[in-house]
Design a protein around this motif. Sequence first.
Motif, PDB file in Angstrom:
ATOM      1  N   THR A 243       0.857  -1.104   0.014  1.00 40.75           N
ATOM      2  CA  THR A 243       0.138   0.066  -0.053  1.00 40.75           C
ATOM      3  C   THR A 243       0.820   1.157   0.161  1.00 40.75           C
ATOM      4  OG1 THR A 243      -1.595  -1.082   1.247  1.00 40.75           O
ATOM      5  CG2 THR A 243      -1.696   1.231   1.244  1.00 40.75           C
ATOM      6  N   TYR A 244       0.598   2.073  -0.967  1.00 39.54           N
ATOM      7  CA  TYR A 244       1.431   3.313  -1.135  1.00 39.54           C
ATOM      8  C   TYR A 244       0.794   4.253  -0.124  1.00 39.54           C
ATOM      9  CZ  TYR A 244       3.306   1.440  -5.554  1.00 39.54           C
ATOM     10  OH  TYR A 244       3.996   0.540  -6.524  1.00 39.54           O
ATOM     11  N   LYS A 245       1.835   4.942   0.588  1.00 42.04           N
ATOM     12  CA  LYS A 245       1.438   6.092   1.587  1.00 42.04           C
ATOM     13  C   LYS A 245       2.089   7.338   1.349  1.00 42.04           C
ATOM     14  CE  LYS A 245      -1.039   3.269   5.106  1.00 42.04           C
ATOM     15  NZ  LYS A 245      -2.385   3.918   4.971  1.00 42.04           N
ATOM     16  N   PRO A 246       2.039   7.942   0.322  1.00 39.83           N
ATOM     17  CA  PRO A 246       3.053   8.993  -0.108  1.00 39.83           C
ATOM     18  C   PRO A 246       2.835  10.256   0.821  1.00 39.83           C
ATOM     19  CG  PRO A 246       1.205   9.201  -1.543  1.00 39.83           C
ATOM     20  CD  PRO A 246       1.264   7.855  -0.753  1.00 39.83           C
ATOM     21  N   GLU A 247       1.718  10.169   1.846  1.00 44.97           N
ATOM     22  CA  GLU A 247       1.536  11.367   2.679  1.00 44.97           C
ATOM     23  C   GLU A 247       2.512  11.165   3.749  1.00 44.97           C
ATOM     24  OE1 GLU A 247      -1.251   8.286   3.491  1.00 44.97           O
ATOM     25  OE2 GLU A 247      -0.738   9.241   1.822  1.00 44.97           O
ATOM     26  N   GLU A 248       2.920   9.754   4.026  1.00 46.39           N
ATOM     27  CA  GLU A 248       3.792   9.381   5.170  1.00 46.39           C
ATOM     28  C   GLU A 248       5.034   9.009   4.823  1.00 46.39           C
ATOM     29  OE1 GLU A 248       1.760   6.625   7.812  1.00 46.39           O
ATOM     30  OE2 GLU A 248      -0.218   6.858   7.104  1.00 46.39           O
ATOM     31  N   GLY A 249       5.487   9.110   3.568  1.00 50.24           N
ATOM     32  CA  GLY A 249       6.803   8.784   3.156  1.00 50.24           C
ATOM     33  C   GLY A 249       7.142   7.313   3.002  1.00 50.24           C
ATOM     34  N   ILE A 250       6.031   6.358   3.053  1.00 49.15           N
ATOM     35  CA  ILE A 250       6.467   5.167   3.219  1.00 49.15           C
ATOM     36  C   ILE A 250       5.582   4.326   2.262  1.00 49.15           C
ATOM     37  CG2 ILE A 250       7.122   5.023   5.719  1.00 49.15           C
ATOM     38  CD1 ILE A 250       4.243   4.165   6.526  1.00 49.15           C
ATOM     39  N   ASP A 251       6.095   3.061   2.168  1.00 54.31           N
ATOM     40  CA  ASP A 251       5.003   1.807   1.537  1.00 54.31           C
ATOM     41  C   ASP A 251       4.810   1.119   2.511  1.00 54.31           C
ATOM     42  OD1 ASP A 251       5.285   3.622  -1.025  1.00 54.31           O
ATOM     43  OD2 ASP A 251       6.969   2.236  -1.845  1.00 54.31           O
ATOM     44  N   VAL A 252       3.664   0.611   2.723  1.00 51.37           N
ATOM     45  CA  VAL A 252       3.665  -0.506   3.675  1.00 51.37           C
ATOM     46  C   VAL A 252       3.499  -1.987   3.037  1.00 51.37           C
ATOM     47  CG1 VAL A 252       1.796  -1.323   5.387  1.00 51.37           C
ATOM     48  CG2 VAL A 252       2.164   1.164   5.403  1.00 51.37           C
ATOM     49  N   ILE A 253       4.290  -2.672   3.583  1.00 49.13           N
ATOM     50  CA  ILE A 253       4.169  -3.915   3.006  1.00 49.13           C
ATOM     51  C   ILE A 253       3.923  -5.292   3.645  1.00 49.13           C
ATOM     52  CG2 ILE A 253       5.829  -5.693   1.863  1.00 49.13           C
ATOM     53  CD1 ILE A 253       7.738  -3.310   1.186  1.00 49.13           C
ATOM     54  N   ASP A 254       2.614  -5.835   3.266  1.00 51.89           N
ATOM     55  CA  ASP A 254       2.253  -7.043   4.021  1.00 51.89           C
ATOM     56  C   ASP A 254       2.783  -8.388   3.201  1.00 51.89           C
ATOM     57  OD1 ASP A 254       1.077  -8.764   5.534  1.00 51.89           O
ATOM     58  OD2 ASP A 254      -1.011  -7.899   5.384  1.00 51.89           O
ATOM     59  N   MET A 255       3.668  -8.972   3.894  1.00 53.95           N
ATOM     60  CA  MET A 255       4.016 -10.135   3.156  1.00 53.95           C
ATOM     61  C   MET A 255       3.678 -11.487   4.113  1.00 53.95           C
ATOM     62  SD  MET A 255       8.029  -9.491   2.107  1.00 53.95           S
ATOM     63  CE  MET A 255       8.420  -8.920   0.369  1.00 53.95           C
ATOM     64  N   ARG A 256       3.431 -12.542   3.308  1.00 56.30           N
ATOM     65  CA  ARG A 256       3.290 -13.905   4.125  1.00 56.30           C
ATOM     66  C   ARG A 256       3.437 -14.991   3.014  1.00 56.30           C
ATOM     67  NH1 ARG A 256      -1.776 -16.399   2.953  1.00 56.30           N
ATOM     68  NH2 ARG A 256      -3.192 -15.002   1.664  1.00 56.30           N
ATOM     69  N   ASP A 257       4.033 -16.195   3.496  1.00 54.79           N
ATOM     70  CA  ASP A 257       4.262 -17.224   2.744  1.00 54.79           C
ATOM     71  C   ASP A 257       2.948 -18.184   2.650  1.00 54.79           C
ATOM     72  OD1 ASP A 257       7.170 -16.631   2.448  1.00 54.79           O
ATOM     73  OD2 ASP A 257       7.677 -17.735   4.163  1.00 54.79           O
ATOM     74  N   ILE A 258       2.703 -18.523   1.645  1.00 49.73           N
ATOM     75  CA  ILE A 258       1.485 -19.320   1.280  1.00 49.73           C
ATOM     76  C   ILE A 258       1.937 -21.002   0.837  1.00 49.73           C
ATOM     77  CG2 ILE A 258       0.148 -17.417   0.704  1.00 49.73           C
ATOM     78  CD1 ILE A 258       0.290 -18.301  -2.163  1.00 49.73           C
TER      79      ILE A 258
END
Length: 290
Positions: A243-258
């Motif tokens: 999820t791009y969050k330019p207003e916070e200067g970050i990209d939130v990455i939710d990773m998991r193994d399937i």
Amino acid sequence: MNLDEYFRRIGFNGSYSKLDLATLKLIHKQHVMSLPFENLSIHCGERITTDLEVIYDKIVRNSRGGWCLENNSLFGWVLREMGYDTVTLGAKVVIDAANGCGPSDNHLINKVVIDGKSYIADVSFGMSSQVWEPLELVSGKDQPQAAGIFRLIDQGGVWVLEKTSRKPKLVNPEFNKLDLVNRKEKKEIYCFTLTPVEVDHFYEISHQLQTDPNSLFTNKSICSLQTPTGFRGLVGWTYSEVTYKPEEGIDVIDMRDISDDEIDQTLREKFNVKLQNKLQPVNKKVSYTI
């Protein structure tokens, strides 16, 4: 080429009578939001071809995506059919910062001219390096998009695409050390010249990329699809939602193994990809970041 069928596939319902920049931007974005960047055929025992009619059937009629030689070839065909002034270009992907661009053209892009201005249309790089809209062919100009700030730099006739990214923030700390996460603020993506090429320019590299044991694409099974807020990615068994969050200067990455049992369902539900043959996921150690 059936334009109406293609437009239904990407969910485009507007008018395309005007061959302007606004229309190009719209179909470019719809394409990357609807058609995945993926190399799964290599890991399903299928042969990837440069034949446009085969590519059309695969992507438009059989609910698949493709890699650049498929997606960008298809998009170029769409643009020509619509009447845009467009040519095919070959690009060299940057292997790493130390070695720069590779020795041969291994990426296909399209140049489009509208009202005397040139644009680079690339609907198939995938993950966080994917542009959502065409880039104006102007050297050194910051071109902000959802994924970050892109720039095209003219280095004496060789153009370089570079990107300034935001900081990654991983939801799951156990993936912090994973080499799939890009931590470089600025990176070069590929370089190219403005010399037009034909499809046969890519025959040899197409074969090499899907057969060479050292190729990225034989070492990793990859699927990527852009979303309104970022992108989804599947590399081997590692699934990511970014999820791009330019207003916070970050990209939130939710990773998991399937698990193997989740692969087909994940491809259907998250990427709208329906495989006819069994996928053998692969994620060997070669340099690659999402």
